[in-house]
Design a protein around this motif. Sequence first.
Motif, PDB file in Angstrom:
ATOM      1  N   ALA A  69       0.835  -1.211   0.000  1.00  0.00           N
ATOM      2  CA  ALA A  69       0.000   0.000   0.000  1.00  0.00           C
ATOM      3  C   ALA A  69       0.869   1.261   0.000  1.00  0.00           C
ATOM      4  O   ALA A  69       0.563   2.245  -0.697  1.00  0.00           O
ATOM      5  CB  ALA A  69      -0.925  -0.003   1.214  1.00  0.00           C
ATOM      6  N   GLY A  70       1.964   1.223   0.759  1.00  0.00           N
ATOM      7  CA  GLY A  70       2.878   2.372   0.788  1.00  0.00           C
ATOM      8  C   GLY A  70       3.531   2.607  -0.563  1.00  0.00           C
ATOM      9  O   GLY A  70       3.667   3.742  -1.014  1.00  0.00           O
ATOM     10  N   GLY A  99       4.621   2.541   4.982  1.00  0.00           N
ATOM     11  CA  GLY A  99       3.490   1.619   4.881  1.00  0.00           C
ATOM     12  C   GLY A  99       3.788   0.275   5.525  1.00  0.00           C
ATOM     13  O   GLY A  99       2.951  -0.301   6.221  1.00  0.00           O
ATOM     14  N   ALA A 100       5.002  -0.223   5.304  1.00  0.00           N
ATOM     15  CA  ALA A 100       5.393  -1.500   5.918  1.00  0.00           C
ATOM     16  C   ALA A 100       5.416  -1.381   7.438  1.00  0.00           C
ATOM     17  O   ALA A 100       4.970  -2.282   8.147  1.00  0.00           O
ATOM     18  CB  ALA A 100       6.752  -1.942   5.395  1.00  0.00           C
ATOM     19  N   GLY A 101       5.914  -0.267   7.940  1.00  0.00           N
ATOM     20  CA  GLY A 101       5.946  -0.054   9.391  1.00  0.00           C
ATOM     21  C   GLY A 101       4.555   0.008   9.999  1.00  0.00           C
ATOM     22  O   GLY A 101       4.279  -0.636  11.015  1.00  0.00           O
ATOM     23  N   VAL A 102       3.686   0.774   9.378  1.00  0.00           N
ATOM     24  CA  VAL A 102       2.310   0.876   9.872  1.00  0.00           C
ATOM     25  C   VAL A 102       1.600  -0.470   9.742  1.00  0.00           C
ATOM     26  O   VAL A 102       0.874  -0.897  10.646  1.00  0.00           O
ATOM     27  CB  VAL A 102       1.533   1.992   9.122  1.00  0.00           C
ATOM     28  N   GLY A 103       1.823  -1.163   8.632  1.00  0.00           N
ATOM     29  CA  GLY A 103       1.205  -2.481   8.441  1.00  0.00           C
ATOM     30  C   GLY A 103       1.669  -3.483   9.477  1.00  0.00           C
ATOM     31  O   GLY A 103       0.878  -4.252  10.025  1.00  0.00           O
ATOM     32  N   ALA A 104       2.970  -3.507   9.772  1.00  0.00           N
ATOM     33  CA  ALA A 104       3.510  -4.421  10.787  1.00  0.00           C
ATOM     34  C   ALA A 104       2.940  -4.086  12.164  1.00  0.00           C
ATOM     35  O   ALA A 104       2.574  -4.981  12.934  1.00  0.00           O
ATOM     36  CB  ALA A 104       5.024  -4.357  10.805  1.00  0.00           C
ATOM     37  N   TRP A 105       2.864  -2.812  12.482  1.00  0.00           N
ATOM     38  CA  TRP A 105       2.313  -2.387  13.773  1.00  0.00           C
ATOM     39  C   TRP A 105       0.858  -2.806  13.898  1.00  0.00           C
ATOM     40  O   TRP A 105       0.454  -3.393  14.903  1.00  0.00           O
ATOM     41  CB  TRP A 105       2.461  -0.879  13.911  1.00  0.00           C
TER      42      TRP A 105
END
Length: 169
Positions: A69-70, A99-105
């Motif tokens: 998504a990012g 996006g990867a950081g927010v998705g992982a969180w």
Amino acid sequence: MRRIYFLSPDIETTKRIVDDLLLARIEERHIHVVAKRGTELEDLPEANLLQKSDFVPAVERGLALGGSAGALAGLVAIALPPASTVLAGGVLLGSALAGAGVGAWAGSLIGVSTPSSRIKQFEEAIEAGHLLVLADVPKNRVAEIEARIKKHLPEVDIEGTEPIIPAFP
């Protein structure tokens, strides 16, 4: 590494199996026991939240979906007219990482509150008093470790193995 799942009928049998696994040089940090709530495991290595929940698979899914998504948002951002080609790579990389950081969180928040889908199939047996043992063993030693377990429980069904290493780096 591969994770082996099997049910043990009682604490004493489980202790003998765990001792044998330790003698086979499987470290205690790679052995996890799941029991009915309120069961005293004595000195057996109890499974923690990472083994009892879908935390790791949820984080992996969150990383993949959030990163995608990012990256898509970054592509949209650089496609807009005022975008400079010099900054395009940075924008794309930055938005993919964010996006990867927010998705992982977000995935971790969901995963930690979701019981493990793999352990869920053993719920009835665990509630009946059996103990579920999870052992993380090297791929090339799976057959040897299964044979050691069968020495203690000849009728045991090794409920399969699964990789514990994520599918992607």
